[in-house]
Design an enzyme around this catalytic site. Structure first.
Site, PDB file in Angstrom:
ATOM      1  N   ASN A   1       0.806  -1.233   0.000  1.00 41.51           N
ATOM      2  CA  ASN A   1       0.000   0.000   0.000  1.00 41.51           C
ATOM      3  C   ASN A   1       0.833   1.274   0.000  1.00 41.51           C
ATOM      4  O   ASN A   1       0.318   2.340  -0.290  1.00 41.51           O
ATOM      5  CB  ASN A   1      -0.965   0.010   1.196  1.00 41.51           C
ATOM      6  CG  ASN A   1      -0.289  -0.333   2.495  1.00 41.51           C
ATOM      7  OD1 ASN A   1       0.265  -1.404   2.658  1.00 41.51           O
ATOM      8  ND2 ASN A   1      -0.299   0.600   3.433  1.00 41.51           N
TER       9      ASN A   1
ATOM     10  N   GLN B   1      -4.950  -3.672  -2.004  1.00 40.27           N
ATOM     11  CA  GLN B   1      -4.478  -2.668  -2.970  1.00 40.27           C
ATOM     12  C   GLN B   1      -4.340  -3.230  -4.388  1.00 40.27           C
ATOM     13  O   GLN B   1      -4.028  -2.493  -5.318  1.00 40.27           O
ATOM     14  CB  GLN B   1      -3.135  -2.078  -2.514  1.00 40.27           C
ATOM     15  CG  GLN B   1      -3.203  -1.347  -1.178  1.00 40.27           C
ATOM     16  CD  GLN B   1      -3.946  -0.007  -1.248  1.00 40.27           C
ATOM     17  OE1 GLN B   1      -4.257   0.510  -2.335  1.00 40.27           O
ATOM     18  NE2 GLN B   1      -4.247   0.567  -0.090  1.00 40.27           N
TER      19      GLN B   1
ATOM     20  N   THR C   1     -25.921  -9.011  11.826  1.00 43.23           N
ATOM     21  CA  THR C   1     -26.816  -8.601  10.727  1.00 43.23           C
ATOM     22  C   THR C   1     -26.026  -7.816   9.692  1.00 43.23           C
ATOM     23  O   THR C   1     -25.277  -6.900  10.026  1.00 43.23           O
ATOM     24  CB  THR C   1     -27.989  -7.761  11.274  1.00 43.23           C
ATOM     25  OG1 THR C   1     -28.644  -8.543  12.279  1.00 43.23           O
ATOM     26  CG2 THR C   1     -28.963  -7.391  10.176  1.00 43.23           C
TER      27      THR C   1
ATOM     28  N   CYS D   1      -3.025   4.894   8.257  1.00 39.38           N
ATOM     29  CA  CYS D   1      -3.215   4.592   9.678  1.00 39.38           C
ATOM     30  C   CYS D   1      -2.081   5.149  10.524  1.00 39.38           C
ATOM     31  O   CYS D   1      -2.244   5.370  11.714  1.00 39.38           O
ATOM     32  CB  CYS D   1      -3.310   3.081   9.885  1.00 39.38           C
ATOM     33  SG  CYS D   1      -4.424   2.298   8.730  1.00 39.38           S
TER      34      CYS D   1
HETATM   35  C1  LIG Z   1      -2.980  -3.400   2.229  1.00 43.21           C
HETATM   36  C2  LIG Z   1      -4.092  -3.021   3.152  1.00 43.21           C
HETATM   37  N1  LIG Z   1      -4.612  -3.960   3.956  1.00 43.21           N
HETATM   38  C3  LIG Z   1      -5.624  -3.688   4.790  1.00 43.21           C
HETATM   39  C4  LIG Z   1      -6.154  -2.424   4.874  1.00 43.21           C
HETATM   40  C5  LIG Z   1      -7.273  -2.175   5.828  1.00 43.21           C
HETATM   41  O1  LIG Z   1      -8.516  -2.135   5.158  1.00 43.21           O
HETATM   42  P1  LIG Z   1      -9.761  -1.411   5.842  1.00 43.21           P
HETATM   43  O2  LIG Z   1      -9.467   0.053   5.848  1.00 43.21           O
HETATM   44  O3  LIG Z   1     -10.934  -1.770   4.959  1.00 43.21           O
HETATM   45  O4  LIG Z   1      -9.925  -1.981   7.207  1.00 43.21           O
HETATM   46  C6  LIG Z   1      -5.624  -1.400   4.064  1.00 43.21           C
HETATM   47  C7  LIG Z   1      -6.123  -0.010   4.173  1.00 43.21           C
HETATM   48  O5  LIG Z   1      -5.358   0.937   4.202  1.00 43.21           O
HETATM   49  C8  LIG Z   1      -4.562  -1.720   3.181  1.00 43.21           C
HETATM   50  O6  LIG Z   1      -4.025  -0.796   2.381  1.00 43.21           O
END
Ligand SMILES: Cc1ncc(COP(=O)(O)O)c(C=O)c1O
Length: 380
Positions: A151, A179, A237, A325
């Site tokens: 990512n 990604q 649900t 994140c």
């Molecule tokens: C490679 C990868 N895995 C997992 C995620 C997490 O996905 P979500 O935001 O739907 O929880 C992301 C999001 O940034 C990501 O880029």
């Protein structure tokens, strides 16, 4: 000033057709898919269609799809679910140093529960090397989890080759395809993956939704307990309206895949060419690797991430220093740290630009001009 969005790897705008499908579902189909009356049956139809569209998109069967609250939950179910259900066969897990935190923090949590985790390195091009995986494999390995596309760098990992390598081993193979999905064609059978993660909001669908592909042969322990939904693998649900939107997003991503691929490649090339034309000194992290066209990670020597991002934001360009994140933190990216030596400046002067639905030739051009100006100002 209209801000220009170059952060589609963090999240994407909801496609108007997706919003339409969601609104229609919210207004007309509020039933609970588990109810047997007509309201429930209508909602069930939406769910059944979604499952079928999701399954076809990766050449799987409907019953192999588990809807989740997103990529993070799908990764958690895949990794912890497999670990808990298969610990009698071994407690060794293999992953890489460049996974998303949804994977890394999940395996770290398993380490606290007595599992042993091997973290594979990547080379300076951002690729996992098969020989290292071969060396790390043990008789008690029960899970290998390697992402399909990183990512932060967009580097594509050798998933089919890994699948081939693991075929004769007892281990299950999970890939986080968050990604990759929508950019690369995916056939789970050809890739020989047992579990695969997808997230809706990276493909112009709503947030808080994704799916996990689970090969029928995989034994998995559910992490949540409740009703019978998702064949008890993820009870609760279902978010029917979001699922209706996701269905539309998947269909659009599939029918427009090649066109989008080309379009985003053009944006990327135009963007980089403009930086070159302005005499900007930069390099691309992972340049020599196969990469998806919509993500580029650019190192600007003589700058630092905080100054770049603040100035970009002030001038109306939204980009990122890596995983959303961890954005805002001054810690160097764990992905770039895995690719480069500890004192490489790339880990502190690199920016991820990612292209998508919010872009067109004009705003990409304008963004490149702004970026070039800022980098020039910061370096002279
Ligand atoms: C490679 C990868 N895995 C997992 C995620 C997490 O996905 P979500 O935001 O739907 O929880 C992301 C999001 O940034 C990501 O880029």
């Amino acid at each position: 000033m209209k801000a220009i969005y170059l952060d589609h790897a963090a999240t994407t705008p909801v496609h108007p057709k997706v919003a339409e499908a969601m609104t229609e579902s919210l207004q007309k189909n509020f039933g609970n898919p588990s109810s047997i009356h007509s309201f429930g049956r209508k909602a069930r139809q939406i769910l059944d269609k979604a499952r079928s569209v999701a399954a076809q998109s990766i050449h799987a069967s409907d019953k192999d799809i588990v809807f989740t609250s997103g990529g993070t939950e799908a990764d958690n179910i895949a990794i912890t679910g497999v670990a808990l259900a298969n610990q009698a066969k071994g407690k060794h897990i293999i992953t890489t140093k460049i996974e998303h935190h949804a994977t890394l923090h999940t395996v770290e949590n398993l380490e606290k529960q007595g599992f042993e985790v091997t973290y594979l390195d990547v080379n300076e091009h951002g690729e996992v090397e098969l020989q290292q995986l071969k060396n790390a494999l043990r008789d008690d390995t029960i899970l290998v989890t390697v992402m399909m596309v990183n990512n932060e760098t967009g580097v594509i990992q050798p998933i089919a080759a890994i699948g081939e390598l693991l075929e004769e081993h007892q281990t299950y193979f999970h890939t986080d395809a968050v990604q990759a999905y929508g950019m690369l064609p995916i056939k789970v059978g050809e890739l020989k993956v047992d579990l695969l993660t997808v997230s809706s909001h990276k493909i112009n669908g709503p947030k808080g939704l994704g799916f996990l592909y689970v090969h029928p042969g995989v034994t998995l322990q559910a992490l949540q307990h409740g009703g019978e939904q998702e064949r008890k693998r993820r009870p609760g649900t279902e978010n029917v309206a979001a699922i209706a939107g996701f269905t539309e997003a998947i269909q659009l991503a599939l029918t427009e895949r090649e066109q989008r691929y080309q379009e985003y490649q053009d944006y990327r090339d135009r963007f980089l060419q403009m930086l070159r034309d302005q005499g900007i000194d930069f390099s691309i992290n992972g340049e020599k690797s196969e990469r998806v066209p919509n993500i580029i990670n650019v190192s600007f020597p003589g700058t630092n991430v905080e100054a770049l991002l603040t100035n970009f934001d002030l001038s109306g360009v939204a980009a990122s220093s890596g995983s959303a994140c961890t954005a805002g933190s001054v810690e160097p990216s764990h992905v770039l740290s895995a690719m480069f030596t500890e004192n490489s400046s790339c880990t502190t002067n690199s920016i991820r630009f990612s292209f998508g639905l919010a872009n067109n030739q004009e705003n990409v051009t304008e963004a490149a001009e702004k970026v070039a100006k800022i980098v020039t100002r910061l370096t002279t």
